[in-house]
Write a protein that holds these residues in place. Structure first.
Motif, PDB file in Angstrom:
ATOM      1  N   VAL A  96      56.503  34.999  -7.802  1.00 53.12           N
ATOM      2  CA  VAL A  96      55.741  36.193  -7.439  1.00 53.12           C
ATOM      3  C   VAL A  96      56.516  37.460  -7.795  1.00 53.12           C
ATOM      4  O   VAL A  96      55.949  38.438  -8.311  1.00 53.12           O
ATOM      5  CB  VAL A  96      55.392  36.165  -5.939  1.00 53.12           C
ATOM      6  CG1 VAL A  96      54.780  37.499  -5.505  1.00 53.12           C
ATOM      7  CG2 VAL A  96      54.417  35.038  -5.647  1.00 53.12           C
ATOM      8  N   ILE A  97      57.827  37.455  -7.548  1.00 54.22           N
ATOM      9  CA  ILE A  97      58.650  38.619  -7.900  1.00 54.22           C
ATOM     10  C   ILE A  97      58.646  38.844  -9.409  1.00 54.22           C
ATOM     11  O   ILE A  97      58.515  39.985  -9.886  1.00 54.22           O
ATOM     12  CB  ILE A  97      60.084  38.423  -7.377  1.00 54.22           C
ATOM     13  CG1 ILE A  97      60.089  38.417  -5.851  1.00 54.22           C
ATOM     14  CG2 ILE A  97      61.007  39.512  -7.903  1.00 54.22           C
ATOM     15  CD1 ILE A  97      61.435  38.093  -5.240  1.00 54.22           C
ATOM     16  N   GLY A  99      56.313  37.947 -11.479  1.00 59.02           N
ATOM     17  CA  GLY A  99      54.990  38.456 -11.827  1.00 59.02           C
ATOM     18  C   GLY A  99      54.831  39.927 -11.494  1.00 59.02           C
ATOM     19  O   GLY A  99      54.216  40.687 -12.255  1.00 59.02           O
ATOM     20  N   SER A 100      55.405  40.364 -10.378  1.00 57.44           N
ATOM     21  CA  SER A 100      55.335  41.783 -10.017  1.00 57.44           C
ATOM     22  C   SER A 100      56.106  42.649 -11.007  1.00 57.44           C
ATOM     23  O   SER A 100      55.647  43.730 -11.384  1.00 57.44           O
ATOM     24  CB  SER A 100      55.882  41.980  -8.599  1.00 57.44           C
ATOM     25  OG  SER A 100      55.111  41.286  -7.647  1.00 57.44           O
ATOM     26  N   GLY A 103      54.038  42.847 -14.109  1.00 63.82           N
ATOM     27  CA  GLY A 103      52.917  43.760 -13.889  1.00 63.82           C
ATOM     28  C   GLY A 103      53.348  45.212 -13.887  1.00 63.82           C
ATOM     29  O   GLY A 103      52.649  46.081 -14.432  1.00 63.82           O
ATOM     30  N   LEU A 104      54.520  45.501 -13.298  1.00 63.25           N
ATOM     31  CA  LEU A 104      55.031  46.866 -13.308  1.00 63.25           C
ATOM     32  C   LEU A 104      55.313  47.334 -14.730  1.00 63.25           C
ATOM     33  O   LEU A 104      54.944  48.456 -15.113  1.00 63.25           O
ATOM     34  CB  LEU A 104      56.299  46.941 -12.462  1.00 63.25           C
ATOM     35  CG  LEU A 104      57.015  48.291 -12.422  1.00 63.25           C
ATOM     36  CD1 LEU A 104      56.127  49.360 -11.819  1.00 63.25           C
ATOM     37  CD2 LEU A 104      58.320  48.175 -11.639  1.00 63.25           C
ATOM     38  N   ALA A 120      51.919  45.858  -9.912  1.00 65.23           N
ATOM     39  CA  ALA A 120      52.973  45.162  -9.175  1.00 65.23           C
ATOM     40  C   ALA A 120      52.504  44.755  -7.785  1.00 65.23           C
ATOM     41  O   ALA A 120      52.895  43.695  -7.269  1.00 65.23           O
ATOM     42  CB  ALA A 120      54.211  46.039  -9.077  1.00 65.23           C
ATOM     43  N   ALA A 121      51.657  45.585  -7.153  1.00 62.90           N
ATOM     44  CA  ALA A 121      51.156  45.249  -5.819  1.00 62.90           C
ATOM     45  C   ALA A 121      50.061  44.206  -5.862  1.00 62.90           C
ATOM     46  O   ALA A 121      49.859  43.462  -4.889  1.00 62.90           O
ATOM     47  CB  ALA A 121      50.645  46.516  -5.127  1.00 62.90           C
ATOM     48  N   VAL A 123      49.970  41.528  -7.693  1.00 59.49           N
ATOM     49  CA  VAL A 123      50.487  40.162  -7.870  1.00 59.49           C
ATOM     50  C   VAL A 123      50.682  39.439  -6.536  1.00 59.49           C
ATOM     51  O   VAL A 123      50.164  38.332  -6.343  1.00 59.49           O
ATOM     52  CB  VAL A 123      51.784  40.191  -8.697  1.00 59.49           C
ATOM     53  CG1 VAL A 123      52.398  38.787  -8.758  1.00 59.49           C
ATOM     54  CG2 VAL A 123      51.502  40.684 -10.109  1.00 59.49           C
ATOM     55  N   PRO A 124      51.430  39.986  -5.548  1.00 57.18           N
ATOM     56  CA  PRO A 124      51.559  39.260  -4.274  1.00 57.18           C
ATOM     57  C   PRO A 124      50.248  39.109  -3.524  1.00 57.18           C
ATOM     58  O   PRO A 124      49.997  38.071  -2.893  1.00 57.18           O
ATOM     59  CB  PRO A 124      52.565  40.106  -3.480  1.00 57.18           C
ATOM     60  CG  PRO A 124      52.559  41.440  -4.117  1.00 57.18           C
ATOM     61  CD  PRO A 124      52.257  41.216  -5.550  1.00 57.18           C
TER      62      PRO A 124
END
Length: 317
Positions: A96-97, A99-100, A103-104, A120-121, A123-124
């Motif tokens: 998840v980290i 992926g964030s 995404g960022l 980034a938000a 993804v979680p």
């Protein structure tokens, strides 16, 4: 005359060069690769070590595991197990980290800081939603398979098998997730847990009232005796009728659930389309405090409307 001859020679050379290039390309694509002898055959007794990427990922997950031990985990191992995700909590959180971070970076490249933070938000939140959907799907499949499982248990009991043998038969022959849950029940009883407690925990884990009735019927039968196969047949008939009503209710409420889904997704789809086709149209929302306030207000109203629509189309019986 000489120019024509030279032109023909040049054309012929170009054709030959092109044919040679095509032939070399076909050979490189279709020819077998070089034969590589595995390390365990070249050096018997030597186990190949992990790659650099594997070592880096291992150190990162170990660091995440230390953080989990200090501050607690946002995702429990039981939640991942219930969702049939075969990952440790630290591995899942590490993904998840990653992926964030991706995404960022993607948001920064496409638009700017705001879109990067948004990606980034997402993804979680998306990971949580996916886990919830997987859990709901497994619980629904378990409820739909319960009728066949009871018939299989009753058949084994009529054949002279004991109750633990009937449970083991369901664990072997049923489909997933029923087989997984019954395997868990059998294993827990083998290590000393009471059968009634194991059944009650399964009913709570799968959020199944029908299986709770089964657990109560088995507990009563173990105390007072009687023909358990007939009791299970009666419970199976009741569950079968409830499943028919449940499917009928789902069919009648399908239009309302689809309308609710479209109304919730429509603002995001329209906003993404405008962001790609005409970014200047949405620019005022990110250039003033009033624009940010309106976006927050819209998100709050969308959340309230989504919860309202969910309660409207959710029918319990």
């Amino acid at each position: 005359m000489i120019d024509a001859v030279l032109e023909n020679q040049v054309m012929t050379g170009a054709v030959l060069a092109a044919a040679l290039a095509v032939g070399v390309g076909v050979y490189l694509v279709l020819s077998p690769g070089p034969v590589r002898v595995p390390l365990e055959r070249r050096r018997p007794g030597r186990v190949p070590g992990p790659s650099t990427l594997e070592r880096g990922a291992g150190k990162a997950t170990a660091f995440v595991e230390q953080l989990i031990r200090r501050r607690g985990t946002p995702v429990e191992a039981s939640t991942l197990e219930l969702a049939a995700v075969k990952l440790r909590p630290q591995d899942f959180i590490f993904l998840v980290i990653v992926g964030s971070v991706v995404g960022l970076a993607l948001g920064l490249v496409l638009s700017g800081v705001l879109l990067g933070i948004l990606f980034a938000a997402v993804v979680p939140v998306g990971a949580r939603v996916i886990l919830s959907l997987r859990i709901s799907k497994r619980q629904k499949q378990f409820a739909e398979q319960l009728d066949d499982s009871l018939q299989l248990m009753a058949s084994n009991l009529r054949a002279g098998h004991s109750l633990p043998q009937a449970l083991s038969s369901v664990a072997k022959e049923a489909e997933s997730p029923t087989s997984d849950e019954f395997v868990r029940i059998v294993n827990e009883t083998r290590v000393g847990r009471d059968l009634g407690v194991a059944l009650d925990m399964t009913a709570a884990r799968m959020a199944s009232d029908d299986f709770s009735w089964i657990a109560q019927a088995i507990a009563i039968n173990r105390e007072v005796g009687g023909n358990l196969a007939e009791v299970l047949d009666g419970v199976a008939d009741t569950i079968r009728e409830r499943n028919e009503i449940r499917r009928q209710v789902a069919t009648l409420s399908a239009e309302g659930r689809l309308s609710a889904l479209i109304l919730i997704v429509l603002p995001f789809g329209l906003g993404g389309f405008l962001m790609l086709t005409n970014p200047s149209y949405l620019a005022p929302f990110t250039e003033s405090l009033l624009g940010y306030g309106l976006m927050i207000l819209g998100a709050v109203m969308l959340l309230i409307g989504g919860l309202w629509l969910r309660k409207t189309v959710e029918i319990k019986f």
